[in-house]
Design a protein around this motif. Structure first.
Motif, PDB file in Angstrom:
ATOM      1  N   PRO A 220     -43.593 -66.212  49.306  1.00 16.09           N
ATOM      2  CA  PRO A 220     -42.561 -65.333  48.725  1.00 16.09           C
ATOM      3  C   PRO A 220     -41.867 -64.385  49.695  1.00 16.09           C
ATOM      4  O   PRO A 220     -40.704 -64.033  49.489  1.00 16.09           O
ATOM      5  N   ASP A 221     -42.536 -63.953  50.748  1.00 14.44           N
ATOM      6  CA  ASP A 221     -41.955 -62.959  51.648  1.00 14.44           C
ATOM      7  C   ASP A 221     -41.118 -63.549  52.776  1.00 14.44           C
ATOM      8  O   ASP A 221     -40.408 -62.812  53.467  1.00 14.44           O
ATOM      9  N   VAL A 222     -41.167 -64.865  52.966  1.00  8.41           N
ATOM     10  CA  VAL A 222     -40.526 -65.476  54.137  1.00  8.41           C
ATOM     11  C   VAL A 222     -39.017 -65.266  54.152  1.00  8.41           C
ATOM     12  O   VAL A 222     -38.437 -64.831  55.149  1.00  8.41           O
ATOM     13  N   ALA A 223     -38.352 -65.576  53.042  1.00  6.62           N
ATOM     14  CA  ALA A 223     -36.883 -65.511  53.010  1.00  6.62           C
ATOM     15  C   ALA A 223     -36.369 -64.103  53.277  1.00  6.62           C
ATOM     16  O   ALA A 223     -35.423 -63.906  54.051  1.00  6.62           O
ATOM     17  N   GLY A 227     -34.166 -62.548  56.333  1.00  6.30           N
ATOM     18  CA  GLY A 227     -32.830 -62.139  55.954  1.00  6.30           C
ATOM     19  C   GLY A 227     -31.957 -63.293  55.482  1.00  6.30           C
ATOM     20  O   GLY A 227     -30.730 -63.241  55.593  1.00  6.30           O
ATOM     21  N   TRP A 228     -32.581 -64.332  54.908  1.00  3.40           N
ATOM     22  CA  TRP A 228     -31.857 -65.521  54.481  1.00  3.40           C
ATOM     23  C   TRP A 228     -31.284 -65.369  53.072  1.00  3.40           C
ATOM     24  O   TRP A 228     -31.830 -64.645  52.236  1.00  3.40           O
ATOM     25  N   THR A 229     -30.202 -66.085  52.815  1.00  5.65           N
ATOM     26  CA  THR A 229     -29.696 -66.274  51.459  1.00  5.65           C
ATOM     27  C   THR A 229     -30.513 -67.386  50.803  1.00  5.65           C
ATOM     28  O   THR A 229     -31.331 -68.054  51.471  1.00  5.65           O
ATOM     29  N   LYS A 230     -30.272 -67.635  49.525  1.00  7.52           N
ATOM     30  CA  LYS A 230     -30.966 -68.731  48.855  1.00  7.52           C
ATOM     31  C   LYS A 230     -30.641 -70.072  49.515  1.00  7.52           C
ATOM     32  O   LYS A 230     -31.529 -70.902  49.745  1.00  7.52           O
ATOM     33  N   GLU A 231     -29.367 -70.282  49.801  1.00  6.65           N
ATOM     34  CA  GLU A 231     -28.963 -71.550  50.413  1.00  6.65           C
ATOM     35  C   GLU A 231     -29.603 -71.728  51.782  1.00  6.65           C
ATOM     36  O   GLU A 231     -30.119 -72.805  52.109  1.00  6.65           O
TER      37      GLU A 231
END
Length: 282
Positions: A220-223, A227-231
């Motif tokens: 859960p914390d990776v994105a 600083g990534w968007t969903k895409e």
């Protein structure tokens, strides 16, 4: 959710393997951590009292005020010794809590029962003095529910020594490490590839591309850490799985997405070492 004790147990397991000794059990870690925490709290309270005494001696006028306040507080404490205490209130002492509070029969029924098994991941990070930040040194886990003690000890070793992306962690690296434990919960099939929330859900994807099956997961914390968007998260996860298609055509690949949750706990080696030295001194 994961706890400090879970992290300490992972450190204990890895350190014992590298130092060729028998590790403490999880229950021993939990018991000694509770005793260590109480001891540390008492020491901090004594240090605070010592500082107050030193200040009072330097200021005679303050000494008189302190003595008067102390007398008033003693009388107040004597008349309210049976009141329920708020553990978040500064200055609360466990010596003021009735002995019956230690009885298991008096445990708060609203508290969740201890976690005995769970899917889990163990992550090792190493601090780089060159870059001034932690970088990944190993992360492996399982989506199959594991007895907590067995699961933590197994994956603490596997992620440290058998993650094929890195060379095995060595004894000399121990002081640079931090460990993170994530217990996984709330697995759900997503309605589509965007049916999840950044910072809340981890993802487990699977898909077929050119007749070959692929799969990968992000905690859960990776994105949010990246600083990534969903895409961007989905494309990166597909790349992690081994997909080599064109980035702009990622959404042409049918994805099966399972979302899940999990709160991690992190402990640095310095905290582990401080606790372990206290254990050895007992």
């Amino acid at each position: 959710m994961a706890s400090v004790e879970h992290c300490l147990y992972c450190f204990e397991t890895l350190a014992a393997r590298l130092e060729d000794r028998t590790p403490l059990t999880l229950s021993e870690v939990q018991k000694s951590w509770a005793e260590y925490a109480r001891s540390s709290s008492a020491t901090e309270a004594d240090d605070t009292a010592d500082e107050s005494d030193k200040l009072a001696k330097r200021l005679p006028a303050l000494t008189r005020v302190t003595e008067a306040s102390s007398s008033s507080s003693s009388a107040s404490s004597a008349s309210n010794s049976t009141l329920s205490l708020n553990p978040d209130t500064p200055g609360t002492s466990t010596s003021s809590i009735p002995a019956e509070a230690d009885n298991d029969d008096d445990a708060d029924p609203a508290l969740p029962p201890p976690i005995t098994e769970s899917p889990l991941f163990v992550t090792w990070n190493a601090f780089s003095t060159r870059h001034g930040e932690y970088h990944l040194r190993g992360c492996i886990g399982t989506f199959e529910a594991q007895p907590i003690e067995h699961g933590l000890s197994s994956y603490a070793i596997i992620s440290a020594l058998e993650d094929t992306r890195f060379h095995p962690i060595s004894t000399r690296e121990l002081p640079s490490l931090e460990v993170a434990v994530t217990l996984l919960t709330d697995f759900e099939d997503a309605d589509d590839e965007m049916d999840w929330e950044l910072g809340t859900h981890g993802l487990r994807i699977s898909f077929v591309y050119h007749g070959r099956r692929y799969g990968a997961t992000y905690l859960p914390d990776v994105a949010t850490e990246q600083g990534w968007t969903k895409e961007e998260t989905l494309v990166s996860l597909m790349r992690k799985a081994g997909w080599v298609g064109k980035k702009e055509r990622w959404n042409e690949v049918p994805l099966n997405v399972v979302r899940y949750q999990g709160k991690k706990k992190t402990v640095e080696y310095a905290e582990f070492k401080k606790w372990r030295d206290w254990v050895d001194a007992q």
